[in-house]
Design an enzyme around this catalytic site. Structure first.
Site, PDB file in Angstrom:
ATOM      1  N   GLY A  14       4.819  -5.535   5.537  1.00  0.00           N
ATOM      2  CA  GLY A  14       4.798  -4.322   5.055  1.00  0.00           C
ATOM      3  C   GLY A  14       5.834  -3.383   5.387  1.00  0.00           C
ATOM      4  O   GLY A  14       5.179  -2.154   5.936  1.00  0.00           O
ATOM      5  N   THR A  16       8.727  -1.868   4.165  1.00  0.00           N
ATOM      6  CA  THR A  16       9.546  -1.350   3.248  1.00  0.00           C
ATOM      7  C   THR A  16       9.805   0.331   3.483  1.00  0.00           C
ATOM      8  O   THR A  16      10.622   1.150   2.899  1.00  0.00           O
ATOM      9  CB  THR A  16       9.469  -1.686   1.704  1.00  0.00           C
ATOM     10  N   GLY A  18       6.884   3.842   5.618  1.00  0.00           N
ATOM     11  CA  GLY A  18       5.938   4.101   6.425  1.00  0.00           C
ATOM     12  C   GLY A  18       6.132   3.513   7.781  1.00  0.00           C
ATOM     13  O   GLY A  18       7.167   3.494   8.254  1.00  0.00           O
ATOM     14  N   ILE A  19       4.898   3.064   8.425  1.00  0.00           N
ATOM     15  CA  ILE A  19       4.726   2.746   9.845  1.00  0.00           C
ATOM     16  C   ILE A  19       5.649   1.350   9.753  1.00  0.00           C
ATOM     17  O   ILE A  19       6.454   1.237  10.983  1.00  0.00           O
ATOM     18  CB  ILE A  19       3.460   2.547  10.156  1.00  0.00           C
ATOM     19  N   SER A 141      -6.610   0.694  12.937  1.00  0.00           N
ATOM     20  CA  SER A 141      -6.772   2.029  12.675  1.00  0.00           C
ATOM     21  C   SER A 141      -8.167   2.638  13.696  1.00  0.00           C
ATOM     22  O   SER A 141      -8.961   1.853  14.237  1.00  0.00           O
ATOM     23  CB  SER A 141      -7.125   2.184  11.289  1.00  0.00           C
ATOM     24  N   TYR A 154     -12.396  -0.518   4.126  1.00  0.00           N
ATOM     25  CA  TYR A 154     -11.222  -0.366   4.871  1.00  0.00           C
ATOM     26  C   TYR A 154     -11.512  -0.611   6.385  1.00  0.00           C
ATOM     27  O   TYR A 154     -10.762  -1.187   7.302  1.00  0.00           O
ATOM     28  CB  TYR A 154     -10.421   1.089   4.614  1.00  0.00           C
TER      29      TYR A 154
HETATM   30  N1  NAP Z   1      -0.832   5.996   7.476  1.00  0.00           N
HETATM   31  C1  NAP Z   1      -1.757   6.154   8.078  1.00  0.00           C
HETATM   32  O1  NAP Z   1      -2.228   7.263   8.559  1.00  0.00           O
HETATM   33  C2  NAP Z   1      -2.278   4.939   8.818  1.00  0.00           C
HETATM   34  C3  NAP Z   1      -3.180   5.336  10.000  1.00  0.00           C
HETATM   35  C4  NAP Z   1      -4.005   4.331  10.594  1.00  0.00           C
HETATM   36  C5  NAP Z   1      -3.607   3.010  10.336  1.00  0.00           C
HETATM   37  N2  NAP Z   1      -2.587   2.690   9.397  1.00  0.00           N
HETATM   38  C6  NAP Z   1      -2.352   1.274   9.125  1.00  0.00           C
HETATM   39  O2  NAP Z   1      -0.890   1.270   9.312  1.00  0.00           O
HETATM   40  C7  NAP Z   1      -0.266   0.256   8.374  1.00  0.00           C
HETATM   41  C8  NAP Z   1       0.738   0.799   7.693  1.00  0.00           C
HETATM   42  O3  NAP Z   1       0.238   1.805   6.895  1.00  0.00           O
HETATM   43  P1  NAP Z   1       1.321   2.714   6.062  1.00  0.00           P
HETATM   44  O4  NAP Z   1       0.318   4.148   5.607  1.00  0.00           O
HETATM   45  O5  NAP Z   1       2.731   2.882   6.784  1.00  0.00           O
HETATM   46  O6  NAP Z   1       1.562   1.994   4.634  1.00  0.00           O
HETATM   47  P2  NAP Z   1       2.321   2.161   3.363  1.00  0.00           P
HETATM   48  O7  NAP Z   1       3.223   3.504   3.553  1.00  0.00           O
HETATM   49  O8  NAP Z   1       1.179   2.256   2.352  1.00  0.00           O
HETATM   50  O9  NAP Z   1       3.185   1.011   3.233  1.00  0.00           O
HETATM   51  C9  NAP Z   1       2.626  -0.322   2.862  1.00  0.00           C
HETATM   52  C10 NAP Z   1       3.648  -1.417   2.937  1.00  0.00           C
HETATM   53  O10 NAP Z   1       3.111  -2.485   2.674  1.00  0.00           O
HETATM   54  C11 NAP Z   1       3.857  -3.296   1.457  1.00  0.00           C
HETATM   55  N3  NAP Z   1       3.002  -4.171   0.664  1.00  0.00           N
HETATM   56  C12 NAP Z   1       1.875  -3.623   0.142  1.00  0.00           C
HETATM   57  N4  NAP Z   1       1.186  -4.925  -0.361  1.00  0.00           N
HETATM   58  C13 NAP Z   1       1.895  -5.930   0.215  1.00  0.00           C
HETATM   59  C14 NAP Z   1       1.683  -7.405  -0.101  1.00  0.00           C
HETATM   60  N5  NAP Z   1       0.866  -7.802  -0.696  1.00  0.00           N
HETATM   61  N6  NAP Z   1       2.509  -8.082   0.448  1.00  0.00           N
HETATM   62  C15 NAP Z   1       3.723  -7.693   1.135  1.00  0.00           C
HETATM   63  N7  NAP Z   1       4.009  -6.414   1.322  1.00  0.00           N
HETATM   64  C16 NAP Z   1       2.997  -5.361   0.721  1.00  0.00           C
HETATM   65  C17 NAP Z   1       4.478  -2.157   0.782  1.00  0.00           C
HETATM   66  O11 NAP Z   1       5.815  -2.473   0.190  1.00  0.00           O
HETATM   67  P3  NAP Z   1       5.931  -2.777  -1.113  1.00  0.00           P
HETATM   68  O12 NAP Z   1       5.491  -1.623  -2.116  1.00  0.00           O
HETATM   69  O13 NAP Z   1       7.470  -2.715  -1.462  1.00  0.00           O
HETATM   70  O14 NAP Z   1       5.542  -4.090  -1.517  1.00  0.00           O
HETATM   71  C18 NAP Z   1       4.777  -1.324   2.030  1.00  0.00           C
HETATM   72  O15 NAP Z   1       6.099  -1.652   2.748  1.00  0.00           O
HETATM   73  C19 NAP Z   1      -1.521  -0.016   7.642  1.00  0.00           C
HETATM   74  O16 NAP Z   1      -2.027  -1.338   8.251  1.00  0.00           O
HETATM   75  C20 NAP Z   1      -2.504   0.886   7.682  1.00  0.00           C
HETATM   76  O17 NAP Z   1      -3.841   0.498   7.469  1.00  0.00           O
HETATM   77  C21 NAP Z   1      -1.986   3.854   8.592  1.00  0.00           C
END
Ligand code: NAP
Length: 264
Positions: A14, A16, A18-19, A141, A154
């Protein structure tokens, strides 16, 4: 401290945006060859272009595929048969009242947030232990510990990752491979920015909007602002490095002090 990952190959799921994208950039800056993952070839190619702009001498490769499916996982493993560093970052989230989460939705969260990471760990951990070096991480998280009432599916998936991480750390005991989880707190990603503006006055500049959001909706944060993705990435890069050789089986918080606890 000098972090040198030259000669190491990493997969960040994942990545592409964000984190995950910040972690991919951070690992590449430290010299690793980094495989970028997302569901579609187009989104991965676009991410590669952005990452190459940010890290011009970075060594990136494409590993597209929906890792929630067997076929997509096979595609990723074909693109990257061997990895020294595996960062299980992929995770989906969304609010839903507890009594309205269907069995199907519970299964989807387990499949995407937990089983993808288990499957990839199974695929790469054996090679890492044979080579006596490897790093596996799971991005959990604060919701793993403080289960949010509005998304218990979640939260449970993230709690599961802590157990998965500790369990695989035991499986890798004494091998030179470390396995850890990183508990990220509220982070400035595209989805979260949209969420913040959904709740706050959309004419506010971003810095004010996010600080007001934290004050009103996350008052327990000691940071009092959202975390930048690079701040999560810095911890992941450190844990991926030879310098972190004595940290394994741990759950490390990068939550801005959000969880009100003196225990990690
Ligand atoms: N953002 C926060 O505040 C936060 C806080 C705590 C923890 N987290 C954790 O940090 C991690 C990243 O979060 P984020 O907010 O950065 O995520 P995000 O912006 O929603 O990005 C999700 C990524 O996952 C890819 N993806 C989604 N479904 C997929 C699949 N089935 N196979 C392969 N790739 C897939 C997407 O790419 P495509 O769309 O190109 O498939 C994208 O690169 C997650 O585990 C989240 O739970 C986030």
């Amino acid at each position: 401290m000098q972090i040198d990952l030259a000669g190491k190959t990493a997969l960040v799921t994942g990545s592409t945006q964000g984190i995950g994208a910040a972690i991919a950039a951070g690992l590449a800056r430290a010299g690793a060859r980094v495989a970028v993952s997302g569901r579609g070839a187009d989104s991965v190619d676009a991410a590669l272009e952005r990452l190459r702009g940010q890290v011009p001498d970075g060594d990136f490769l494409a590993a597209p595929g929906d890792i929630a499916t067997d076929e997509g996982t096979r595609q990723v493993l074909d693109a990257l048969p061997r990895a020294d560093i595996l960062v299980n970052n992929l995770g989906i989230f969304g609010a839903r009242p507890a009594l309205e989460i269907s069995d199907e939705e519970w299964r989807r969260y387990f499949e995407v947030n937990v089983l993808t990471a288990v499957r990839l760990t199974r695929a790469y951990l054996g090679g890492m232990t044979e080579r006596s070096w490897g790093r596996v991480q799971y991005i959990a998280s604060d919701s793993a510990i403080a289960i949010p009432a509005e998304m218990i599916h979640y939260g449970v998936s993230k709690t599961s990752l802590l157990a998965v991480s500790r369990g695989f750390a035991k499986a890798a005991a004494g091998s030179g491979v470390t396995v850890n989880s990183v508990l990220a707190g509220p982070t400035h990603t595209p989805g979260v920015e949209e969420f913040v503006y959904g709740l706050m006055d959309s004419s506010l500049p971003w810095d004010e909007a996010q600080r007001a959001f934290m004050r009103e909706h996350r008052p327990q944060s000691l940071l009092q602002r959202l975390i930048e993705p690079e701040e999560i990435a810095n911890m992941v890069v450190y844990l991926s490095s030879p310098l972190a050789s004595a940290t394994t089986g741990a759950a490390i918080r990068v939550d801005g002090g959000l969880i009100d606890s003196i225990v990690p």
